[in-house]
Write a protein that holds these residues in place. Structure first.
Motif, PDB file in Angstrom:
ATOM      1  N   TYR A 237     -36.293 -65.435 -21.374  1.00 16.48           N
ATOM      2  CA  TYR A 237     -35.566 -64.269 -20.866  1.00 16.48           C
ATOM      3  C   TYR A 237     -35.925 -64.018 -19.395  1.00 16.48           C
ATOM      4  O   TYR A 237     -35.052 -63.870 -18.549  1.00 16.48           O
ATOM      5  CB  TYR A 237     -35.928 -63.062 -21.739  1.00 16.48           C
ATOM      6  CG  TYR A 237     -35.454 -61.724 -21.266  1.00 16.48           C
ATOM      7  CD1 TYR A 237     -34.190 -61.250 -21.610  1.00 16.48           C
ATOM      8  CD2 TYR A 237     -36.282 -60.892 -20.510  1.00 16.48           C
ATOM      9  CE1 TYR A 237     -33.759 -59.994 -21.199  1.00 16.48           C
ATOM     10  CE2 TYR A 237     -35.863 -59.647 -20.096  1.00 16.48           C
ATOM     11  CZ  TYR A 237     -34.601 -59.207 -20.444  1.00 16.48           C
ATOM     12  OH  TYR A 237     -34.180 -57.964 -20.033  1.00 16.48           O
ATOM     13  N   ARG A 238     -37.211 -64.006 -19.105  1.00 19.90           N
ATOM     14  CA  ARG A 238     -37.663 -63.767 -17.725  1.00 19.90           C
ATOM     15  C   ARG A 238     -37.176 -64.866 -16.777  1.00 19.90           C
ATOM     16  O   ARG A 238     -36.800 -64.587 -15.642  1.00 19.90           O
ATOM     17  CB  ARG A 238     -39.176 -63.644 -17.687  1.00 19.90           C
ATOM     18  CG  ARG A 238     -39.667 -62.366 -18.317  1.00 19.90           C
ATOM     19  CD  ARG A 238     -41.165 -62.261 -18.333  1.00 19.90           C
ATOM     20  NE  ARG A 238     -41.568 -60.989 -18.897  1.00 19.90           N
ATOM     21  CZ  ARG A 238     -42.716 -60.795 -19.514  1.00 19.90           C
ATOM     22  NH1 ARG A 238     -43.586 -61.785 -19.636  1.00 19.90           N
ATOM     23  NH2 ARG A 238     -43.018 -59.610 -20.008  1.00 19.90           N
TER      24      ARG A 238
ATOM     25  N   PHE B  69     -30.182 -61.875 -12.032  1.00 21.85           N
ATOM     26  CA  PHE B  69     -29.710 -60.688 -12.754  1.00 21.85           C
ATOM     27  C   PHE B  69     -30.489 -59.475 -12.295  1.00 21.85           C
ATOM     28  O   PHE B  69     -31.700 -59.543 -12.095  1.00 21.85           O
ATOM     29  CB  PHE B  69     -29.883 -60.855 -14.268  1.00 21.85           C
ATOM     30  CG  PHE B  69     -28.954 -61.861 -14.882  1.00 21.85           C
ATOM     31  CD1 PHE B  69     -27.581 -61.786 -14.680  1.00 21.85           C
ATOM     32  CD2 PHE B  69     -29.448 -62.869 -15.690  1.00 21.85           C
ATOM     33  CE1 PHE B  69     -26.720 -62.702 -15.268  1.00 21.85           C
ATOM     34  CE2 PHE B  69     -28.592 -63.792 -16.284  1.00 21.85           C
ATOM     35  CZ  PHE B  69     -27.228 -63.702 -16.070  1.00 21.85           C
TER      36      PHE B  69
ATOM     37  N   VAL C 153     -32.030 -56.049 -13.329  1.00 15.95           N
ATOM     38  CA  VAL C 153     -32.443 -55.396 -14.572  1.00 15.95           C
ATOM     39  C   VAL C 153     -32.711 -53.936 -14.329  1.00 15.95           C
ATOM     40  O   VAL C 153     -33.191 -53.537 -13.334  1.00 15.95           O
ATOM     41  CB  VAL C 153     -33.704 -56.052 -15.141  1.00 15.95           C
ATOM     42  CG1 VAL C 153     -33.967 -55.587 -16.547  1.00 15.95           C
ATOM     43  CG2 VAL C 153     -33.616 -57.540 -15.107  1.00 15.95           C
TER      44      VAL C 153
ATOM     45  N   ILE D 211     -33.523 -64.242 -15.956  1.00 14.95           N
ATOM     46  CA  ILE D 211     -33.395 -63.133 -15.002  1.00 14.95           C
ATOM     47  C   ILE D 211     -33.579 -63.645 -13.571  1.00 14.95           C
ATOM     48  O   ILE D 211     -32.792 -63.337 -12.677  1.00 14.95           O
ATOM     49  CB  ILE D 211     -34.438 -62.024 -15.299  1.00 14.95           C
ATOM     50  CG1 ILE D 211     -34.184 -61.374 -16.663  1.00 14.95           C
ATOM     51  CG2 ILE D 211     -34.493 -60.984 -14.186  1.00 14.95           C
ATOM     52  CD1 ILE D 211     -32.964 -60.534 -16.768  1.00 14.95           C
TER      53      ILE D 211
END
Length: 142
Positions: free
Chosen positions: A131-132, A140, A142, A135
């Protein structure tokens, strides 16, 4: 007639990233999602994932949108898991958020391979780390 070739790699998670997609139900859920998608004229090229998330490689048609496709797939599949499948012991739901990134034609096979190898991939790397990396890689906010 429009000619469109738009590949999208989409990732979504279970509610609160709970590890509810156990070995016993995961592939039944993925097969159900793919079959449901076919009935809605949604082309899922590849689908796989792990305990708390799903990866899909989808080819969009001109009149389709990512948000509409995900609303259909997530809504119907959570209903099926909760009411039809007999697979879930607790209330099942999907997280509202998702990742969606375009895939160039030259990278489609690499994404297919990545999606196919989710189980071995996540024996080495947690979803949180993945996930990180998403990103950062795709910038992305956040």
């Amino acid at each position: 007639m429009p000619y469109v070739s738009i590949w999208v790699h989409i990732v979504w998670t279970t509610k609160n990233r709970e590890p509810l997609l156990t070995d016993e139900i995961r592939y039944q859920v993925f097969n159900h999602i793919k079959k449901y998608a076919e009935g809605k004229d949604i082309y899922i090229d590849h689908i796989n994932g792990y305990y708390e998330h799903v990866h899909c490689l989808i080819s969009l048609k001109a009149e389709q949108s990512i948000s509409t496709i995900l609303n259909l797939l997530k809504g119907e599949s959570s209903y099926w898991i909760n009411n039809k499948s007999g697979l879930g012991n607790t209330k099942f739901g999907w997280q509202d958020e998702y990742f969606a990134v375009s895939v160039s034609e030259s990278q489609v096979e690499a994404v297919r391979k990545y999606i196919r190898n989710q189980e071995s991939h996540h024996k080495k790397e947690t979803f949180l780390l993945e996930y990180r990396k998403f990103i950062v890689k795709y910038n992305f906010v956040v």
